[in-house]
Design a protein around this motif. Structure first.
Motif, PDB file in Angstrom:
ATOM      1  N   UNK A  82       0.798  -1.220   0.000  1.00 25.35           N
ATOM      2  CA  UNK A  82       0.000   0.000   0.000  1.00 25.35           C
ATOM      3  C   UNK A  82       0.824   1.260   0.000  1.00 25.35           C
ATOM      4  N   UNK A  83       2.134   1.146   0.246  1.00 30.03           N
ATOM      5  CA  UNK A  83       3.007   2.312   0.349  1.00 30.03           C
ATOM      6  C   UNK A  83       3.590   2.704  -1.010  1.00 30.03           C
ATOM      7  N   UNK A  84       4.139   3.911  -1.122  1.00 29.58           N
ATOM      8  CA  UNK A  84       4.674   4.386  -2.411  1.00 29.58           C
ATOM      9  C   UNK A  84       5.809   3.533  -2.976  1.00 29.58           C
ATOM     10  N   UNK A  85       6.660   2.971  -2.105  1.00 34.97           N
ATOM     11  CA  UNK A  85       7.754   2.165  -2.609  1.00 34.97           C
ATOM     12  C   UNK A  85       7.287   1.010  -3.458  1.00 34.97           C
ATOM     13  N   UNK A  86       6.201   0.357  -3.035  1.00 32.84           N
ATOM     14  CA  UNK A  86       5.637  -0.745  -3.823  1.00 32.84           C
ATOM     15  C   UNK A  86       4.932  -0.216  -5.071  1.00 32.84           C
ATOM     16  N   UNK A  87       4.201   0.867  -4.931  1.00 32.56           N
ATOM     17  CA  UNK A  87       3.462   1.403  -6.075  1.00 32.56           C
ATOM     18  C   UNK A  87       4.393   1.880  -7.178  1.00 32.56           C
ATOM     19  N   UNK A  88       5.478   2.562  -6.804  1.00 34.97           N
ATOM     20  CA  UNK A  88       6.411   3.114  -7.783  1.00 34.97           C
ATOM     21  C   UNK A  88       7.589   2.190  -8.057  1.00 34.97           C
ATOM     22  N   UNK A  89       7.685   1.117  -7.274  1.00 27.83           N
ATOM     23  CA  UNK A  89       8.812   0.196  -7.389  1.00 27.83           C
ATOM     24  C   UNK A  89      10.149   0.929  -7.190  1.00 27.83           C
ATOM     25  N   UNK A  90      10.238   1.664  -6.089  1.00 28.23           N
ATOM     26  CA  UNK A  90      11.491   2.325  -5.708  1.00 28.23           C
ATOM     27  C   UNK A  90      11.867   1.886  -4.306  1.00 28.23           C
ATOM     28  N   UNK A  91      13.166   1.855  -4.028  1.00 28.15           N
ATOM     29  CA  UNK A  91      13.641   1.407  -2.738  1.00 28.15           C
ATOM     30  C   UNK A  91      13.908   2.548  -1.781  1.00 28.15           C
ATOM     31  N   UNK A  92      14.346   2.190  -0.588  1.00 29.79           N
ATOM     32  CA  UNK A  92      14.611   3.181   0.438  1.00 29.79           C
ATOM     33  C   UNK A  92      15.664   4.207   0.018  1.00 29.79           C
ATOM     34  N   UNK A  93      16.760   3.811  -0.667  1.00 35.27           N
ATOM     35  CA  UNK A  93      17.749   4.819  -1.097  1.00 35.27           C
ATOM     36  C   UNK A  93      17.155   5.876  -2.025  1.00 35.27           C
ATOM     37  N   UNK A  94      16.293   5.441  -2.964  1.00 31.56           N
ATOM     38  CA  UNK A  94      15.672   6.398  -3.884  1.00 31.56           C
ATOM     39  C   UNK A  94      14.705   7.321  -3.153  1.00 31.56           C
ATOM     40  N   UNK A  95      13.964   6.774  -2.192  1.00 35.74           N
ATOM     41  CA  UNK A  95      13.064   7.603  -1.394  1.00 35.74           C
ATOM     42  C   UNK A  95      13.845   8.656  -0.617  1.00 35.74           C
ATOM     43  N   UNK A  96      14.930   8.222   0.006  1.00 39.22           N
ATOM     44  CA  UNK A  96      15.744   9.130   0.800  1.00 39.22           C
ATOM     45  C   UNK A  96      16.319  10.250  -0.063  1.00 39.22           C
ATOM     46  N   UNK A  97      16.860   9.886  -1.201  1.00 43.71           N
ATOM     47  CA  UNK A  97      17.477  10.868  -2.097  1.00 43.71           C
ATOM     48  C   UNK A  97      16.461  11.905  -2.562  1.00 43.71           C
ATOM     49  N   UNK A  98      15.263  11.446  -2.919  1.00 43.82           N
ATOM     50  CA  UNK A  98      14.231  12.365  -3.405  1.00 43.82           C
ATOM     51  C   UNK A  98      13.808  13.341  -2.319  1.00 43.82           C
ATOM     52  N   UNK A  99      13.579  12.841  -1.125  1.00 44.81           N
ATOM     53  CA  UNK A  99      13.106  13.701  -0.044  1.00 44.81           C
ATOM     54  C   UNK A  99      14.187  14.692   0.372  1.00 44.81           C
ATOM     55  N   UNK A 100      15.443  14.257   0.363  1.00 42.07           N
ATOM     56  CA  UNK A 100      16.541  15.147   0.751  1.00 42.07           C
ATOM     57  C   UNK A 100      16.640  16.363  -0.164  1.00 42.07           C
ATOM     58  N   UNK A 101      16.237  16.223  -1.421  1.00 42.23           N
ATOM     59  CA  UNK A 101      16.291  17.369  -2.340  1.00 42.23           C
ATOM     60  C   UNK A 101      15.244  18.420  -2.012  1.00 42.23           C
TER      61      UNK A 101
END
Length: 368
Positions: free
Chosen positions: A264-283
């Motif tokens: 149900x979370x974005x990582x599964x929906x977009x097929x992105x992992x924790x590193x990609x999530x972290x990088x995006x939010x840090x920007x």
């Protein structure tokens, strides 16, 4: 019993797309029509108004609901049996001529719609359960189309009452439509009218979420993963905050591991992992002080010092040039006044008692 939350997350609706994946221009055209006429999809001249075939009208109606761009409700006239549609505020924000991206020219808008399709909240469940299963609940492995249908069927049988189970053909059509919607390198059937047109006409293939290997019935499909160069950080952050708001309506935090891996979370929906999530939010942290990444006990979390739902829209709206600040743009409250049927408290209005045969006909029409 299944450990999934499919029944809580998604309504048991199957095959409502009439085999058509959403096409370029459909959502904008449908929004404009419904904005002016809630009965659009039931009009005899709907194919002419919308510029599509009769079955495509049904498909457009379904996709508008599934993307949460319209909500259906009883007509003001109690004798009008079928449910009619009103455009949601988010549809006004995105698809109006003065909205964020009415013609979906920004690939980020397709990612946003993809999230709206797969997301679920108590007031707005997912209306595409087959999609929900394959993105959120299925194992991360290659599957044939037959294998996908088997996985979806298992989850459906484990989570819904038997009278809600669809025919196997409906699940098969869902799988075919899902592949048609997302796969870049699919094969087309020369014996199927419109098959080649389907390959060219669906914008969601730009997301590159699905790729195939092999040919024929043995062809396997794999959801891609990793870096998403065409997924804006603001859209990903919006999805994370939107998801977090289901658990923390006020200031709080949610672990990045949950955002990346939880069904149900974005990582599964977009097929992105924790590193990609972290990088995006840090920007985005420097521009949004209410948004931070914090670390405690070896676990990194997304922290928000204001209500996550409001912050999500602030981040998203800024990415699209502050649509809400444009002259004449309505607030959600103003939009609800313009379309009072969107108020869920007003939908269960009493209806005149109909004869048993009329009641059966009404139920058949609404289910259709």
């Amino acid at each position: 019993m299944s450990d999934s939350r499919l029944a809580d997350a998604a309504e048991p609706k199957f095959g409502r797309h009439e085999t058509f994946a959403p096409r370029f221009g459909w959502l904008h055209k449908a929004y404009l029509a419904v904005k002016g006429d809630s009965e659009t999809f039931h009009r005899q001249d709907a194919p002419v108004t919308l510029g599509v075939g009769k079955n495509m009208v049904y498909s457009m109606r379904y996709w508008c609901q599934a993307f949460k761009l319209t909500e259906e409700h009883p007509h003001n006239d109690p004798s009008y049996r079928a449910y009619v549609a009103s455009p949601t505020w988010r549809a006004r924000w995105l698809l109006d001529e003065e909205g964020a991206d009415p013609y979906l020219e920004d690939t980020g808008s397709l990612w946003l719609l993809h999230w709206w399709l797969l997301s679920s909240s108590p007031g707005a469940k997912c209306l595409a359960p087959s999609w929900y299963v394959m993105f959120h609940l299925a194992p991360l492995s290659r599957e044939t189309s037959e294998g996908m249908a088997t996985i979806i069927t298992r989850h459906v049988h484990e989570n819904y009452d038997e009278e809600q189970w669809p025919a196997s053909e409906s699940i098969g059509r869902d799988v075919d439509c899902l592949i048609k919607m997302y796969a870049l390198d699919q094969e087309f059937n020369p014996l199927s009218p419109g098959s080649f047109e389907d390959l060219l006409a669906c914008p969601f293939r730009e997301l590159g979420l699905l790729e195939g290997q092999g040919k024929g019935k043995e062809r396997e499909w794999l959801f891609t993963s990793g870096s998403r160069s065409n997924l804006p950080a603001a859209v990903l952050a919006y999805a994370c905050l939107d998801y977090a708001s289901q658990f923390s309506p006020n200031a709080g935090s949610i672990s990045l591991a949950r955002l990346a891996n939880e069904p149900g979370a974005p990582g599964r929906a977009f097929r992105v992992g924790e590193p990609e999530l972290t990088k995006a939010i840090e920007t985005l942290v420097n521009d949004h002080p209410a948004l931070q990444i914090v670390e405690a006990l070896g676990q990194r979390s997304l922290a928000f010092s204001t209500e996550p739902h409001a912050l999500a829209w602030d981040v998203l709206d800024e990415h699209y040039g502050r649509v809400r600040d444009r002259e004449g743009f309505p607030t959600p409250q103003m939009w609800s006044q313009q379309y009072p049927s969107l108020d869920r408290g007003n939908r269960k209005r009493p209806r005149k008692k109909a004869a048993p045969q009329a009641e059966r006909l009404a139920l058949m029409e609404e289910n259709a």
